[in-house]
Design a protein around this motif. Structure first.
Motif, PDB file in Angstrom:
ATOM      1  N   UNK A 172       9.994  -3.744  -7.373  1.00 53.80           N
ATOM      2  CA  UNK A 172       9.733  -5.052  -7.984  1.00 53.80           C
ATOM      3  C   UNK A 172       8.923  -5.941  -7.038  1.00 53.80           C
ATOM      4  N   UNK A 173       9.327  -5.971  -5.731  1.00 55.08           N
ATOM      5  CA  UNK A 173       8.574  -6.761  -4.751  1.00 55.08           C
ATOM      6  C   UNK A 173       7.135  -6.279  -4.645  1.00 55.08           C
ATOM      7  N   UNK A 174       6.952  -4.955  -4.595  1.00 54.00           N
ATOM      8  CA  UNK A 174       5.607  -4.391  -4.478  1.00 54.00           C
ATOM      9  C   UNK A 174       4.739  -4.802  -5.666  1.00 54.00           C
ATOM     10  N   UNK A 175       5.337  -4.771  -6.836  1.00 54.43           N
ATOM     11  CA  UNK A 175       4.591  -5.145  -8.045  1.00 54.43           C
ATOM     12  C   UNK A 175       4.187  -6.622  -7.999  1.00 54.43           C
ATOM     13  N   UNK A 176       5.119  -7.473  -7.531  1.00 53.63           N
ATOM     14  CA  UNK A 176       4.826  -8.908  -7.445  1.00 53.63           C
ATOM     15  C   UNK A 176       3.750  -9.196  -6.405  1.00 53.63           C
ATOM     16  N   UNK A 177       3.837  -8.512  -5.266  1.00 56.68           N
ATOM     17  CA  UNK A 177       2.866  -8.741  -4.189  1.00 56.68           C
ATOM     18  C   UNK A 177       1.447  -8.345  -4.611  1.00 56.68           C
ATOM     19  N   UNK A 215       0.797  -1.233   0.000  1.00 55.23           N
ATOM     20  CA  UNK A 215       0.000   0.000   0.000  1.00 55.23           C
ATOM     21  C   UNK A 215       0.834   1.289   0.000  1.00 55.23           C
ATOM     22  N   UNK A 216       2.017   1.276   0.630  1.00 55.07           N
ATOM     23  CA  UNK A 216       2.812   2.504   0.727  1.00 55.07           C
ATOM     24  C   UNK A 216       3.709   2.713  -0.484  1.00 55.07           C
ATOM     25  N   UNK A 217       4.403   1.680  -0.888  1.00 53.50           N
ATOM     26  CA  UNK A 217       5.370   1.817  -1.983  1.00 53.50           C
ATOM     27  C   UNK A 217       4.716   2.280  -3.291  1.00 53.50           C
ATOM     28  N   UNK A 218       3.518   1.768  -3.671  1.00 49.92           N
ATOM     29  CA  UNK A 218       2.905   2.266  -4.912  1.00 49.92           C
ATOM     30  C   UNK A 218       2.661   3.781  -4.913  1.00 49.92           C
ATOM     31  N   UNK A 219       2.444   4.376  -3.741  1.00 40.93           N
ATOM     32  CA  UNK A 219       2.257   5.828  -3.658  1.00 40.93           C
ATOM     33  C   UNK A 219       3.522   6.547  -4.108  1.00 40.93           C
ATOM     34  N   UNK A 220       4.674   6.034  -3.688  1.00 42.24           N
ATOM     35  CA  UNK A 220       5.957   6.633  -4.058  1.00 42.24           C
ATOM     36  C   UNK A 220       6.336   6.303  -5.500  1.00 42.24           C
TER      37      UNK A 220
END
Length: 405
Positions: free
Chosen positions: A214-219, A189-194
């Motif tokens: 990359x991890x955020x995209x995979x999750x 939820x946080x990383x996509x904002x950045x």
């Protein structure tokens, strides 16, 4: 109590059906045998749902339940209350459905002349080999009330020891679970904002930031969860299956004894349990070789259980318990030496109980020490996880500020 359908015939030859609640078909037949000249047949009502049976099958008998039962049973037997009446009173007030059902059956067996230990042996899900052996020794020696009191003390000590070990594991498990939840929540939820901000900046991102994106995209893809959840469930099932095999049990229990922080705790817990059970059994009059069989089944670690089994073979040949256990190398030197003193002085049961007291205190102190060590370690781990995520988000901004400066 189940319901039975009884087909009966009156004096005129007319047949009818009546529903009767009874323990079994024989009792249902007996209820109506004097009312009708002929009982045609008895069968269980197929539509009758006995909730007590379901509750009994779903419930489990805990150490605490047996400790309370033993304490109350001991007091009543010592007061001179007849055994059948004791069992009837205890079954009526027993809150555990499974134990209640077993006590009713045991009471019926005792009324028919079966010994208490033999009737308990029919219910291994409630009364294990340790319990039955001590009750049998108490019946043989005529000191059932004393043995039941010792059983209550033994079970209470075992419960207290188990609770101490659980308390040592509860904190790291809870904090570890919280750390995983926080990590996934911030990554999803946080990383996509950045991520949108980084695209607007148009600068080259550091390796750490690229990895976290990359991890955020995979999750956030369904493929990750479609593969990840079955993989975790499969790993848990595989672990439980392997642990249920004799080889897996020995391998994993051996690893438990070698863990950096918890290995010492596991060993002390097993030694305390061994000495407490062994001392209580021998004091109650159970033969030494039977004691070795029982403690081998209840010590809680397969590696130590195997060592006890091999030691029993030496004892059968006339060897001393302390020497036989010392050869196995899984018992602390102090415990073995105190056992040796107990054998030499003829006070093995008393010495075993003293060793149990010592190691139970050691377990308590070890739990306190582990808690004080694990708490800051877990806090550092959680802080590090959050710090890595935040650092990966702010590094690109620092690079932009440097360029602007």
């Amino acid at each position: 109590m189940p319901t039975f359908i009884v087909e009966v015939q009156d004096a005129t030859g007319k047949t009818s059906k009546e529903k009767v609640k009874a323990i079994d078909a024989a009792q249902a037949r007996g209820v109506l045998v004097n009312k009708y000249p002929k009982i045609v047949g008895v069968k269980k009502d197929p539509f009758d749902i006995d909730l007590s049976e379901i509750e009994a099958k779903l419930s489990t008998v805990k150490v605490k339940d047996k400790a309370i039962f033993s304490r109350q049973f001991s007091v009543m037997v010592n007061a001179g209350v007849a055994m059948v009446r004791c069992l009837g009173i205890l079954s009526d007030q027993c809150p555990n459905p499974r134990l209640k059902k077993s006590l009713v059956a045991i009471s019926d067996d005792v009324q028919q002349g079966v010994s208490l230990s033999e009737s308990m042996r029919k219910h291994p899900d409630c009364f294990d080999k340790l319990y039955v052996s001590m009750v049998e020794a108490g019946e043989t020696g005529g000191v059932l009330d004393q043995v039941l009191d010792r059983l209550a003390i033994l079970l209470e000590n075992m419960q207290r020891l188990a609770n101490q070990v659980k308390s040592a594991m509860a904190y790291p498990v809870a904090v570890g679970f919280l750390a995983v939840v926080v990590f996934f929540a911030m990554t999803i939820f946080l990383i996509p904002v950045f991520a949108g901000i980084f695209e607007d900046l148009g600068t080259t991102l550091p390796a750490l930031t690229q990895f976290m994106l990359f991890l955020s995209k995979q999750f956030r893809t369904w493929q990750f969860w479609a593969i990840g959840i079955p993989a975790v469930v499969g790993a848990v099932i595989l672990y439980k299956w392997y642990y249920s095999t004799p080889q897996g049990l020995r391998v994993i229990d051996g690893l438990f004894l070698k863990l950096p922080l918890l290995g010492d705790l596991n060993q002390k817990t097993a030694v305390a349990r061994f000495c407490r059970i062994f001392g209580t059994l021998t004091r109650s009059g159970v033969p030494i070789l039977n004691c070795m069989d029982i403690v081998g089944d209840t010590v809680g670690n397969q590696v130590i259980s195997d060592a006890i089994g091999r030691a029993k073979a030496d004892i059968q040949q006339g060897g001393m318990i302390s020497i036989a256990l010392d050869k196995e190398g899984v018992f602390p030197v102090l415990a073995v030496q105190m056992m040796s003193v107990g054998e030499e002085t003829g006070e093995l049961d008393a010495m075993m109980l003293k060793v149990a007291d010592f190691y139970e205190d050691e377990v308590e102190q070890t739990v306190k020490a582990l808690t004080s060590i694990i708490e800051p370690i877990m806090m550092v781990i959680v802080a590090a996880m959050v710090g890595v995520i935040l650092l990966s988000m702010y590094l690109p901004m620092f690079a932009v500020f440097d360029e602007l400066g």
